[in-house]
Design an enzyme around this catalytic site. Sequence first.
Site, PDB file in Angstrom:
ATOM      1  N   HIS A 239       6.347  -5.624 -39.945  1.00 17.48           N
ATOM      2  CA  HIS A 239       7.950  -5.137 -40.431  1.00 17.48           C
ATOM      3  C   HIS A 239       7.886  -3.325 -40.627  1.00 17.48           C
ATOM      4  O   HIS A 239       9.106  -3.288 -40.267  1.00 17.48           O
ATOM      5  CB  HIS A 239       7.621  -6.018 -41.694  1.00 17.48           C
ATOM      6  CG  HIS A 239       7.258  -7.383 -41.765  1.00 17.48           C
ATOM      7  ND1 HIS A 239       8.266  -8.385 -41.604  1.00 17.48           N
ATOM      8  CD2 HIS A 239       6.216  -7.506 -42.206  1.00 17.48           C
ATOM      9  CE1 HIS A 239       7.329  -9.348 -41.933  1.00 17.48           C
ATOM     10  NE2 HIS A 239       6.071  -9.595 -42.030  1.00 17.48           N
TER      11      HIS A 239
HETATM   12  C1  BDR Z   1       6.521  -6.143 -46.404  1.00 16.57           C
HETATM   13  O1  BDR Z   1       6.165  -6.781 -47.789  1.00 16.57           O
HETATM   14  C2  BDR Z   1       4.528  -5.823 -47.130  1.00 16.57           C
HETATM   15  O2  BDR Z   1       3.670  -7.078 -47.944  1.00 16.57           O
HETATM   16  C3  BDR Z   1       4.208  -5.182 -45.976  1.00 16.57           C
HETATM   17  O3  BDR Z   1       3.817  -4.171 -46.207  1.00 16.57           O
HETATM   18  C4  BDR Z   1       6.062  -5.269 -46.050  1.00 16.57           C
HETATM   19  O4  BDR Z   1       6.776  -3.675 -45.991  1.00 16.57           O
HETATM   20  C5  BDR Z   1       7.134  -7.370 -45.811  1.00 16.57           C
HETATM   21  O5  BDR Z   1       7.931  -8.687 -46.625  1.00 16.57           O
END
Ligand code: BDR
Length: 310
Positions: A239
Amino acid sequence: MRIIIDTDPGTDDAVAILIALAHFTDEEILGITTVAGNVGVKVGTTNALRILEQAGRNNIKVFEGESAPLKRELLTAEWVHGTDGLGGVPFPGPSKTEEDQDAVTFLKDAISNSEEKVTLCVLGPMTNIGKAISEMPEIVENIEQIVFMGGSATGGNTTPAAEFNILVDPDATHIVLQSGVKLVMMGLDVTHQAISTSNRIKNISDTNTKTSELLVGLMSRLANLEIVKKKFPDGTPVHDAFVTAYLVDSSLTKGNFVNVEVETSSDLTLGQTVVDVNEISGRDKNVYWMNEVDDDKLFSIITKSSSLLP
Ligand code: BDR
Ligand code: CA
């Protein structure tokens, strides 16, 4: 380019930070600010320092930020990122410490004093940014854009409605969405379209740097989670990498300029980003909502980063 990376590292945060370190100079990176999210803020701060140590970039300053969301109890995600936040991947211990100044004070000072407008890369809950903007609204004049990972038009990853970063601090998100700053949203709509397949992992591995081992470790940690395997049998989304990769090459994603609002009160849909995909609300457009990615490009940027780092 002048950038500040606001982060809760975090396995995919680490990938995002490494991309930035490979492509931007110490002068361009004004600082890294940490925030509570995936892990408590102290663990996140140590991780930011560990990542800089590994990359040999200890000139970049780290500012510890808020330890809890603006109005709510903190929700963390150790079950995704491990209690150390980096999935047990062996980044070195840090040889330096964070600055004395807190992240929100740094954000206000650095943004208002910068000769060039500042781009904020937001990889975690928006607590620091929301607080800085509400305490010193005039800083928005000197923010070039905020590129953030968070939200979704099509359902969440932490509740049926909400993505993790936005769910943790919907009140801070609300401040940012209303701020009038140029906003670029890398939500699940786009991050779920680029997966770390075995070929892509091999390309990274073939760069044969210490960083390549760490990058592969970070992505393997995510890919091996049962919940990820169920939805993405071929690998994992990465992500946060979208945010910094987009700054390296803005042709990475495409999207639409639309209205996005966040739910801050409903128990059922708290933290949902309501994306006006069909442009029917009549509300002012405020977000470049990304919905298409050149997924090969994302992984070639990660591979290139690996080759440029120690
Ligand atoms: C987001 O949530 C976090 O766990 C990850 O680092 C990312 O920023 C994804 O939903
Ligand atoms: Ca994150």
